[in-house]
Write an enzyme that holds these catalytic residues in place. Structure first.
Site, short mmCIF file in Angstrom:
data_model
loop_
_atom_site.label_atom_id
_atom_site.label_comp_id
_atom_site.label_asym_id
_atom_site.label_seq_id
_atom_site.Cartn_x
_atom_site.Cartn_y
_atom_site.Cartn_z
CD GLU A 23 -3.10 -1.00 2.15
OE1 GLU A 23 -2.93 -0.27 3.14
OE2 GLU A 23 -4.15 -1.64 1.96
CD GLU A 75 -3.80 -6.27 2.93
OE1 GLU A 75 -4.53 -5.49 3.59
OE2 GLU A 75 -2.58 -6.19 2.93
C1 GLA Z 1 -4.17 -2.56 5.08
C2 GLA Z 1 -2.80 -3.17 5.28
C3 GLA Z 1 -2.79 -4.33 6.22
C4 GLA Z 1 -3.69 -4.08 7.40
C5 GLA Z 1 -5.08 -3.77 6.92
C6 GLA Z 1 -6.09 -3.57 8.04
O1 GLA Z 1 -4.84 -3.06 4.03
O2 GLA Z 1 -2.21 -3.54 4.06
O3 GLA Z 1 -1.46 -4.55 6.63
O4 GLA Z 1 -3.19 -3.01 8.14
O5 GLA Z 1 -5.03 -2.58 6.18
O6 GLA Z 1 -7.36 -3.28 7.53
#
Ligand code: GLA
Length: 707
Positions: free
Chosen positions: A181, A330
């Protein structure tokens, strides 16, 4: 090489999996060639570095029983992989990959660069990013690094190279996620100097830059490159846009630095991706995606419940980065920990959300995370097992999904999304509007979704792509809020209309040029001649304004542009009612046929009913057909096309049970048998396949279905 472990030594989990018919890959030794992964993967984020190794197999066994076939590992484990500078320890990671493989689970490796070790930033403080107030980030949270810093890049490349050399040919490693991210920029003096160099390369001379940014305004004129500041929220629009483009290029080169060593040391079949964030606009995702093999995103609802239109559009946006299937790297197992109210998704909603993702072209849905670390910042986040290591209630729903993905994989293998309608999306335009909303409630993503929702409901398949993408495959191309129009995009759109396409421009289109300067011609600037009309004036609205015409009688809100037609072939579609006097009785939407093509301009933000009617008109005029056929409100249809037929995924997001009669007999992939109709409970899912094994593509699929 390890010897092949006999089945009987693998414990209860393996026996259960064998009974489920999932056993074939598991009898293979982990370092022998892995079987091809299933077409649709269920995955989870797993952090073996947070647990004693003695616990690993119990977790992996539970994953195996849930049908999890992929773990993403490693993206925050730098201090474990390199506990001191140049001292690498990847043996534990190798053991984790092997342990997962013994359970038939593939690994995606994350490079650990979002979370540098304390020794690194202590020894090289210049690798820490600086915030807008000149403060350096500190150790103890993630993303404290400076994305433009050469020393950081050197160390990041070294750890990525170590990983690639060790695992780049590992048969159980599917691919790479670079970092995690991308988000935080740095405003330190060295990054500012890089920005100034970047500007020099782009503009050549200060005279050129000064002219294109109109720096005569407020005595902003620059006499030396070193005088150019970083501005992010309020500043010269040319400077603001340039900074975001510099940030995008800097993330791209940050990524390329690792990508080069991953690619050089990996089997070419292993993909390289990064996990993006849907509507997040911190950088231009088209720029950063260019070098990747696969687009992936992290799909979180946060507070509330899934909005299938907004979320579906984010899937389509992500699919548009590489214009092919993508991954959900994710997603939330029930709830997150970072919203104001971290409510859980309802029972059944997680499964519906996963199938919705697959319907929009996701080939993997992966849950963040498997189990919460016992300490650390995210203790309250949703997981699939509890702190005690046993399943939470949602586990059973995800287990059902695992079995369904395994079952539907063969039907979905090789299928992808194809659409007759495209929406154009541009970061330049979103930024330009965000910096000068003019009406505080004017949200460019909401604007895009206001067009997307009715158009997607009618067409049942829609692409979201940048304005310079090839357009000839589309019957209808809609550009809501294409505020910044580059010359290249203008040429692309003019060519599209001249070749017979229908281009619809939404409100605020083509006001700015590629430097975020006002176009010298009235909106839609270079497209005004084709339109045979233009925007005379724009008005931010406090109160809604009545509109009526071809789209019925309704209201405009937030924004209204007074249009005029200056060509006899330009037709007025909608007219404003009584309002501020200026708008009264004036055109709100106009259209002009150009040969076999057409160009339309809609100058008002229409209410939902108006948008629905406008979408109906656009699709009718353009000959767009629904991919499937009529379905009850709230039921979403997602087609995926392959050489051997079409798979339709139906998800019931309405508040009641729904019966859908099918346009022809379809095979029920999950339940078996040929069906003429299906009844779906709330959040119910059906996966239906055309019986014919012939190639099906848009334009011919409706014939195949006999309508
Ligand atoms: C992001 C991050 C993860 C985690 C999630 C929690 O997507 O990539 O490491 O912190 O948020 O929602």
């Amino acid at each position: 090489m390890r010897s092949v472990q006999p089945l009987r030594r693998r414990g209860l989990g393996a026996v259960v999996a064998a009974m489920l018919g999932l056993m074939a890959p598991f009898v293979m030794e982990s370092q022998t060639p892995a079987p091809p992964p299933p077409a649709i993967l269920l995955g989870t984020a797993w952090y073996p570095e947070q647990w004693p190794e003695s616990r690993w197999d119990a977790d992996l066994a539970l994953m195996q029983q849930a049908g999890v076939r992929m773990v993403r590992v490693g993206e925050f484990a730098w201090s474990r992989m390199e506990p001191a500078e140049g001292r690498y320890d990847l043996d534990w990671l190798d053991r984790a990959i092997r342990a997962a493989a013994r359970r038939g689970i593939y690994t995606v490796l994350g490079t650990p660069t979002p979370a540098p070790p304390a020794w690194l930033t202590q020894k090289y403080p210049e690798t820490l990013r600086m915030d807008k107030d000149g403060r350096l980030a500190e150790h103890g949270n993630r993303q404290q690094f400076n994305f433009a810093n050469p020393k950081y890049r050197e160390l990041a490349r070294a750890i990525a190279e170590q990983m690639a050399r060790r695992f780049g040919r590992d048969p159980w490693v599917l691919g790479w996620q670079i970092d995690n991210e991308y988000d935080e920029e740095s405003y330190d003096p060295a990054t500012k100097a890089q920005f100034q160099q970047w500007l020099k390369a782009r503009y050549g001379t200060l005279d050129n830059l000064n002219a294109r940014w109109t720096t005569a305004y407020w005595s902003e004129t620059f006499f030396d490159w070193s005088q150019i500041p970083i501005q992010t929220g309020y500043g010269n629009p040319g400077l603001l846009l340039s900074w975001k483009r510099f940030v995008s290029d800097t993330w791209r080169s940050y990524q390329k630095n690792q990508l080069e060593v991953l690619r050089a040391n990996s089997d070419p079949k292993k993909f390289i991706t990064t996990n993006m964030m849907g509507w997040f606009d911190g950088y231009d995702h088209y720029t950063v995606s260019q070098d990747l093999d696969l687009a992936a995103w992290d799909d979180y609802v946060g507070q509330g419940h899934l909005d299938p239109a907004r979320n579906g559009a984010a899937h389509d946006l992500t699919r548009g980065f590489k214009r092919k299937n993508f991954w959900v790297m994710e997603t939330q197992p029930g709830s997150v920990n970072w919203a104001s109210i971290n409510n859980s998704l309802n029972k059944g909603e997680v499964r519906a959300m996963a199938w919705h993702a697959v319907g929009h072209g996701a080939d993997t849905v992966s849950y963040w995370q498997w189990r919460s670390a016992m300490n650390g910042q995210e203790q309250y986040h949703g997981t699939l097992v509890g702190a005690d290591g046993t399943p939470v209630p949602l586990y059973a729903e995800v287990q059902q999904l695992g079995a369904e993905f395994a079952k539907a994989g063969p039907a979905l293998a090789g299928t992808s999304v194809h659409s007759e309608v495209a929406i154009l999306h541009s970061y330049d335009s979103r930024w330009a509007i965000e910096w000068q909303r003019h009406n505080g409630e004017y949200n460019p993503v909401a604007e895009l979704v206001s067009y997307y929702k009715p158009l997607r409901a009618i067409s049942q398949s829609l692409d979201i792509i940048p304005p310079t993408a090839p357009l000839s495959q589309y019957k209808l191309v809609v550009a809501p809020g294409l505020n910044v129009l580059s010359d290249a995009a203008a040429r692309n759109l003019i060519e599209y209309v001249r070749q017979g396409g229908h281009l619809v421009l939404g409100q605020r289109s083509a006001m700015k040029d590629d430097d975020n300067s006002l176009q010298p011609a009235r909106q839609p600037g270079p497209l005004a001649e084709l339109l045979g009309g233009r925007v005379e004036q724009y008005y931010a609205l406090v109160d809604a304004v009545p509109v009526e015409g071809k789209f019925g009688a309704g209201q405009a809100r937030l924004w209204a542009e007074l249009l005029s037609a200056n060509d006899s072939k330009t037709e007025v579609l909608e007219t404003y009612g009584a309002s501020n006097g200026w708008l009264d009785g004036q055109p709100a939407a106009i259209t002009r046929q150009v040969g076999k093509g057409r160009i339309t301009y809609i100058g008002a933000w229409l209410d939902d009913a108006g948008m629905a009617n406008a979408a109906k008109w656009m699709t009718d005029v353009s000959g767009v057909k629904p991919a499937f056929g009529t379905v009850p409100d709230g039921v979403e249809v997602d087609p995926r096309y392959g050489d051997h037929g079409t798979v339709f995924i139906l998800v019931n997001f309405s508040k009641a049970e729904q019966t859908i009669s099918l346009p022809s007999a379809l095979e029920d992939v999950l339940e078996g048998g040929a069906k003429q109709s299906v009844t779906l409970p709330v959040y119910g899912v059906a996966v239906l396949q055309t019986p014919r094994r012939a190639a099906v593509h848009p334009g011919t699929h409706s014939l195949l279905l006999g309508h």
